[in-house]
Write a protein that holds these residues in place. Structure first.
Motif, PDB file in Angstrom:
ATOM      1  N   MET A 139       0.824  -1.215   0.000  1.00 24.67           N
ATOM      2  CA  MET A 139       0.000   0.000   0.000  1.00 24.67           C
ATOM      3  C   MET A 139       0.861   1.270   0.000  1.00 24.67           C
ATOM      4  O   MET A 139       0.457   2.279  -0.568  1.00 24.67           O
ATOM      5  CB  MET A 139      -0.963  -0.007   1.186  1.00 24.67           C
ATOM      6  CG  MET A 139      -2.070  -1.035   1.045  1.00 24.67           C
ATOM      7  SD  MET A 139      -2.957  -0.960  -0.529  1.00 24.67           S
ATOM      8  CE  MET A 139      -3.782   0.602  -0.380  1.00 24.67           C
ATOM      9  N   ARG A 142       1.838   1.598  -3.728  1.00 25.36           N
ATOM     10  CA  ARG A 142       0.736   1.775  -4.673  1.00 25.36           C
ATOM     11  C   ARG A 142      -0.248   2.873  -4.279  1.00 25.36           C
ATOM     12  O   ARG A 142      -1.029   3.291  -5.103  1.00 25.36           O
ATOM     13  CB  ARG A 142      -0.039   0.464  -4.813  1.00 25.36           C
ATOM     14  CG  ARG A 142       0.740  -0.658  -5.421  1.00 25.36           C
ATOM     15  CD  ARG A 142       0.960  -0.403  -6.909  1.00 25.36           C
ATOM     16  NE  ARG A 142       1.500  -1.542  -7.573  1.00 25.36           N
ATOM     17  CZ  ARG A 142       0.790  -2.494  -8.118  1.00 25.36           C
ATOM     18  NH1 ARG A 142      -0.513  -2.452  -8.077  1.00 25.36           N
ATOM     19  NH2 ARG A 142       1.387  -3.497  -8.720  1.00 25.36           N
ATOM     20  N   LYS A 143      -0.296   3.276  -3.041  1.00 27.96           N
ATOM     21  CA  LYS A 143      -1.209   4.288  -2.480  1.00 27.96           C
ATOM     22  C   LYS A 143      -2.665   3.820  -2.488  1.00 27.96           C
ATOM     23  O   LYS A 143      -3.294   3.776  -1.453  1.00 27.96           O
ATOM     24  CB  LYS A 143      -1.089   5.643  -3.194  1.00 27.96           C
ATOM     25  CG  LYS A 143       0.299   6.220  -3.215  1.00 27.96           C
ATOM     26  CD  LYS A 143       0.788   6.539  -1.838  1.00 27.96           C
ATOM     27  CE  LYS A 143       2.195   7.125  -1.937  1.00 27.96           C
ATOM     28  NZ  LYS A 143       2.978   6.888  -0.779  1.00 27.96           N
ATOM     29  N   THR A 144      -3.241   3.500  -3.635  1.00 25.10           N
ATOM     30  CA  THR A 144      -4.610   2.968  -3.684  1.00 25.10           C
ATOM     31  C   THR A 144      -4.596   1.690  -4.514  1.00 25.10           C
ATOM     32  O   THR A 144      -3.858   1.583  -5.487  1.00 25.10           O
ATOM     33  CB  THR A 144      -5.611   3.974  -4.319  1.00 25.10           C
ATOM     34  OG1 THR A 144      -5.162   4.268  -5.638  1.00 25.10           O
ATOM     35  CG2 THR A 144      -5.734   5.232  -3.487  1.00 25.10           C
ATOM     36  N   LEU A 145      -5.425   0.765  -4.075  1.00 28.04           N
ATOM     37  CA  LEU A 145      -5.467  -0.523  -4.746  1.00 28.04           C
ATOM     38  C   LEU A 145      -6.773  -1.206  -4.411  1.00 28.04           C
ATOM     39  O   LEU A 145      -7.298  -1.053  -3.306  1.00 28.04           O
ATOM     40  CB  LEU A 145      -4.293  -1.377  -4.234  1.00 28.04           C
ATOM     41  CG  LEU A 145      -3.768  -2.502  -5.104  1.00 28.04           C
ATOM     42  CD1 LEU A 145      -3.311  -1.994  -6.463  1.00 28.04           C
ATOM     43  CD2 LEU A 145      -2.592  -3.179  -4.415  1.00 28.04           C
ATOM     44  N   GLU A 146      -7.331  -1.928  -5.383  1.00 26.38           N
ATOM     45  CA  GLU A 146      -8.538  -2.702  -5.121  1.00 26.38           C
ATOM     46  C   GLU A 146      -8.195  -3.866  -4.201  1.00 26.38           C
ATOM     47  O   GLU A 146      -7.080  -4.377  -4.216  1.00 26.38           O
ATOM     48  CB  GLU A 146      -9.110  -3.240  -6.438  1.00 26.38           C
ATOM     49  CG  GLU A 146      -9.552  -2.159  -7.381  1.00 26.38           C
ATOM     50  CD  GLU A 146     -11.001  -2.310  -7.761  1.00 26.38           C
ATOM     51  OE1 GLU A 146     -11.609  -3.344  -7.417  1.00 26.38           O
ATOM     52  OE2 GLU A 146     -11.515  -1.391  -8.381  1.00 26.38           O
ATOM     53  N   ARG A 147      -9.177  -4.285  -3.425  1.00 24.03           N
ATOM     54  CA  ARG A 147      -8.953  -5.319  -2.407  1.00 24.03           C
ATOM     55  C   ARG A 147      -8.410  -6.613  -3.007  1.00 24.03           C
ATOM     56  O   ARG A 147      -7.448  -7.183  -2.496  1.00 24.03           O
ATOM     57  CB  ARG A 147     -10.261  -5.569  -1.652  1.00 24.03           C
ATOM     58  CG  ARG A 147     -10.111  -6.485  -0.455  1.00 24.03           C
ATOM     59  CD  ARG A 147     -11.455  -6.664   0.231  1.00 24.03           C
ATOM     60  NE  ARG A 147     -11.301  -7.370   1.479  1.00 24.03           N
ATOM     61  CZ  ARG A 147     -11.380  -6.804   2.680  1.00 24.03           C
ATOM     62  NH1 ARG A 147     -11.592  -5.516   2.784  1.00 24.03           N
ATOM     63  NH2 ARG A 147     -11.237  -7.525   3.758  1.00 24.03           N
ATOM     64  N   LEU A 182      -4.633   1.677   7.496  1.00 18.34           N
ATOM     65  CA  LEU A 182      -5.211   1.774   6.157  1.00 18.34           C
ATOM     66  C   LEU A 182      -6.605   2.366   6.288  1.00 18.34           C
ATOM     67  O   LEU A 182      -7.203   2.339   7.366  1.00 18.34           O
ATOM     68  CB  LEU A 182      -5.358   0.387   5.516  1.00 18.34           C
ATOM     69  CG  LEU A 182      -4.111  -0.459   5.273  1.00 18.34           C
ATOM     70  CD1 LEU A 182      -4.521  -1.817   4.719  1.00 18.34           C
ATOM     71  CD2 LEU A 182      -3.168   0.221   4.320  1.00 18.34           C
ATOM     72  N   GLU A 183      -7.117   2.896   5.164  1.00 16.27           N
ATOM     73  CA  GLU A 183      -8.509   3.341   5.170  1.00 16.27           C
ATOM     74  C   GLU A 183      -9.149   3.034   3.848  1.00 16.27           C
ATOM     75  O   GLU A 183      -8.487   2.965   2.807  1.00 16.27           O
ATOM     76  CB  GLU A 183      -8.626   4.825   5.512  1.00 16.27           C
ATOM     77  CG  GLU A 183      -8.050   5.760   4.489  1.00 16.27           C
ATOM     78  CD  GLU A 183      -8.191   7.221   4.847  1.00 16.27           C
ATOM     79  OE1 GLU A 183      -8.616   7.510   5.987  1.00 16.27           O
ATOM     80  OE2 GLU A 183      -7.883   8.047   4.006  1.00 16.27           O
ATOM     81  N   ARG A 184     -10.460   2.843   3.895  1.00 13.16           N
ATOM     82  CA  ARG A 184     -11.204   2.585   2.674  1.00 13.16           C
ATOM     83  C   ARG A 184     -11.488   3.905   1.981  1.00 13.16           C
ATOM     84  O   ARG A 184     -11.619   4.943   2.635  1.00 13.16           O
ATOM     85  CB  ARG A 184     -12.533   1.905   3.014  1.00 13.16           C
ATOM     86  CG  ARG A 184     -12.379   0.471   3.421  1.00 13.16           C
ATOM     87  CD  ARG A 184     -13.756  -0.191   3.477  1.00 13.16           C
ATOM     88  NE  ARG A 184     -13.609  -1.619   3.679  1.00 13.16           N
ATOM     89  CZ  ARG A 184     -13.624  -2.213   4.860  1.00 13.16           C
ATOM     90  NH1 ARG A 184     -13.790  -1.508   5.952  1.00 13.16           N
ATOM     91  NH2 ARG A 184     -13.473  -3.506   4.956  1.00 13.16           N
ATOM     92  N   VAL A 185     -11.608   3.827   0.674  1.00 12.57           N
ATOM     93  CA  VAL A 185     -12.015   5.006  -0.082  1.00 12.57           C
ATOM     94  C   VAL A 185     -13.483   5.271   0.271  1.00 12.57           C
ATOM     95  O   VAL A 185     -14.307   4.354   0.292  1.00 12.57           O
ATOM     96  CB  VAL A 185     -11.842   4.778  -1.597  1.00 12.57           C
ATOM     97  CG1 VAL A 185     -12.316   5.959  -2.397  1.00 12.57           C
ATOM     98  CG2 VAL A 185     -10.380   4.449  -1.907  1.00 12.57           C
ATOM     99  N   ASP A 188     -16.327   4.033  -2.113  1.00 13.33           N
ATOM    100  CA  ASP A 188     -16.315   2.614  -2.469  1.00 13.33           C
ATOM    101  C   ASP A 188     -16.334   1.774  -1.197  1.00 13.33           C
ATOM    102  O   ASP A 188     -15.508   1.957  -0.327  1.00 13.33           O
ATOM    103  CB  ASP A 188     -15.049   2.312  -3.286  1.00 13.33           C
ATOM    104  CG  ASP A 188     -15.110   0.937  -3.940  1.00 13.33           C
ATOM    105  OD1 ASP A 188     -16.123   0.235  -3.792  1.00 13.33           O
ATOM    106  OD2 ASP A 188     -14.116   0.588  -4.605  1.00 13.33           O
TER     107      ASP A 188
END
Length: 189
Positions: A139, A142-147, A182-185, A188
């Motif tokens: 993370m 990549r900063k953001t990534l799908e689960r 971590l945090e969720r967007v 989404d």
């Protein structure tokens, strides 16, 4: 008494008609040296060996079992299990092509159920930390990534050390989110 079997000993053994060099653990060497100079055909009982060596029973039994593969000592009655009533005789008819023989010590007893559970828990705990570290590394890069992509990449990284299950990685992701690493967007789920 604590007995550590950390080193090996080389014993020179003149067994008619050949001379052999035996590489054995210290415990096996102690047992074999009891038979040095014992007249042919004389047997020593388990109790006598235990009394002479002063070794704890579990170590003495392992040492005696180790001598069984090459049949240096002949055990009566013939079986793998060492009992208090067993007798041992030095095998004067011992023959082996190799002049140098390495005699491995028999492995100690298998863990009992409580020890197995304790070991399993420690392994699980270590794997949790490895999984969380891999998740954070991915993370950060990549900063953001799908689960699902995150799970696949973490599995790829961890396969060098162990085969993680996707369920375990999902739990570790949830734990990191809960601890706010971590945090969720927000748009989404």
């Amino acid at each position: 008494m604590t007995v550590a079997v950390m080193s090996n000993v080389d014993l020179g053994a003149q067994i008619d008609p050949q001379k052999h060099e035996l590489n054995v653990s210290r415990l096996v060497a102690v047992v074999l040296l009891l038979f040095n100079g014992v007249p042919e055909g004389v047997t020593l009982g388990y109790e006598a060996i235990a009394q002479e060596t002063g070794l704890p029973p579990e170590h003495l039994k392992r040492a005696l079992q180790s001598c069984g593969k090459y049949k240096i000592l002949i055990k009566e009655p013939k079986s793998r299990i060492i009992a208090d009533t067993d007798t041992f005789t030095f095998n004067r008819g011992f023959s082996e092509k190799m002049l140098q023989i390495k005699i491995q010590t028999v492995a100690s007893k298998v863990e009992n159920v409580v020890e197995q559970k304790d070991t399993q828990q420690r392994v699980e705990e270590a794997r949790k930390h490895m999984a969380e570290a891999a998740i954070v590394r991915v993370m950060k890069s990549r900063k953001t990534l799908e689960r699902n992509e995150l799970i696949a990449e973490v599995i790829t990284q961890l396969q060098i050390r162990f085969s993680p299950s996707p369920a375990m990685i999902k739990k570790r992701i949830d734990a990191l989110i809960e601890r706010e690493y971590l945090e969720r967007v927000s748009h989404d789920r």
